[in-house]
Write an enzyme that holds these catalytic residues in place. Sequence first.
Site, PDB file in Angstrom:
ATOM      1  CG  ASP A   1      -2.079  -1.204   1.191  1.00 42.56           C
ATOM      2  OD1 ASP A   1      -2.012  -1.453   0.166  1.00 42.56           O
ATOM      3  OD2 ASP A   1      -2.653  -0.755   2.450  1.00 42.56           O
TER       4      ASP A   1
ATOM      5  CG  HIS B   1       2.512  -8.798  -0.196  1.00 42.56           C
ATOM      6  ND1 HIS B   1       2.311 -10.059  -0.239  1.00 42.56           N
ATOM      7  CD2 HIS B   1       2.938  -7.896   0.981  1.00 42.56           C
ATOM      8  CE1 HIS B   1       0.830  -9.777   1.083  1.00 42.56           C
ATOM      9  NE2 HIS B   1       1.628  -8.769   1.824  1.00 42.56           N
TER      10      HIS B   1
ATOM     11  CB  SER C   1       9.892   2.651   5.531  1.00 39.98           C
ATOM     12  OG  SER C   1      10.787   3.301   5.233  1.00 39.98           O
TER      13      SER C   1
END
EC number: 4.1.1.65
Length: 500
Positions: free
Chosen positions: A210, A348, A463
């Site tokens: 995200d 991912h 981050s």
Amino acid sequence: MSIMPVKNALAQGRTLLMGRMPAVKFSTRMQLRNRTAVLWNRKFSTRLFVQQRRSSGEIVDRAKAAAANSGRKQVSMKWVVLTSFTIVLGTILLVSRNDSTEEDATEGKKGRRTRKIKIFNNNWLFFCYSTLPLNAMSRLWGQVNSLTLPIWVRPWGYRLYSFLFGVNLDEMEDPDLTHYANLSEFFYRNIKPGTRPVAQGEDVIASPSDGKILQVGIINSETGEIEQVKGMTYSIKEFLGTHSHPLMSKSASSLDLTSDEEKHREFARVNRIQLAGSEDTEQPLLNFKNEGDQSVREFKPSVSKNIHLLSQLSLNYFSNGFSCSEPHDTELFFAVIYLAPGDYHHFHSPVDWVCKVRRHFPGDLFSVAPYFQRNFPNLFVLNERVALLGSWKYGFFSMTPVGATNVGSIKLNFDQEFVTNSKSDKHLEPHTCYQAVYENASKILGGMPLVKGEEMGGFELGSTVVLCFEAPTEFKFDVRVGDKVKMGQKLGIIGKNDLK
């Protein structure tokens, strides 16, 4: 005429005198005179007493005012001295840095001179910010986040955090907020399966996390420069520590990314760091720490997974030894994704690829918020980062999680011994690249096979993830700068795209 005795005459005169003088009036006048004198004396003495009281009070007030003015003058003088000292010291630092321009410059190829990385450009705000102990602050923040919260506080605290940072609580795999013992567990929460559908297609690159798209584009094949923001770049060679040419002169499927002397020398030259044993001792030494194979037995891939990755990478493989040919009509692309505190913090795999090398560059933990990325040159090169290098069907592929302030840890699922921003002495040596390989994960592929959508690790809090990959020139991004994306969403595709 008879002579009156003296005694009788005196008595008679007294009688006559008393008879002629008004005794009452005389006594009254005496009383009035005495009363007037008394009142006059009283009035005079009272006025004098009041004047004395007033004069003593004024003296005290004047003394207090003088003391206060003296204190204020002392404080003012202290601030004047401190400010003057700061200005003088800052001027000396700036002048010394400007005078050392020639010393900071190094001779590159073709006679071109390049300057060392500077963390500020005559900017006091960033200079002061760069002097803060951000690594220690991040470790302290991590310890605070790990404190166990009372059960009754958890629902209220997590809901407040969700309201402030826009967390979608409906996506949580475990919706019971009392099950999250501390903030770290809540930050690193899992989401329900199927919440993030992964874009399908062999030629499609999905978002690894995200976040918000900060920058996308093509890496300059001549200089190897990545655009941090408009007009501000950093070098892929400094960021990843790879070979001199961005395309590395050969396809990534046959790259030997393990430590070797030639690569070390090239990396030292690019980073303007002297190798051990050189005669020039003015530059800091570069130490390559080879940590060997860090494959985890629990994450050893299955046979079907190996076969799937082999079929995906077959474009660059042939015959025994898995050698390959030079890439044709390809370019290096990059994408920068910023994870906000309210985002899902796991990252991912964006494609089917093989991760062969992990390079840990300990560094600072400056904030990677968009404001700092717009104003802080070489931010990603200065920050702590973990470069994961390998290959996919079209050549080189890398995925780099970048640390930031209050991000005390970058986790890798397939490298459980790996710890970032640790106070231990394991990864604290300056000017050192800690390198590990994953050859034992798959002897056939020579690294850790990762399929699209597979969870690789995550951040604590938030981050940035930077993708650098080789792809055919037909590759087009499907997102724009400023777009918000979800993990699994399509970033780009080789060929046509839907971006209008």
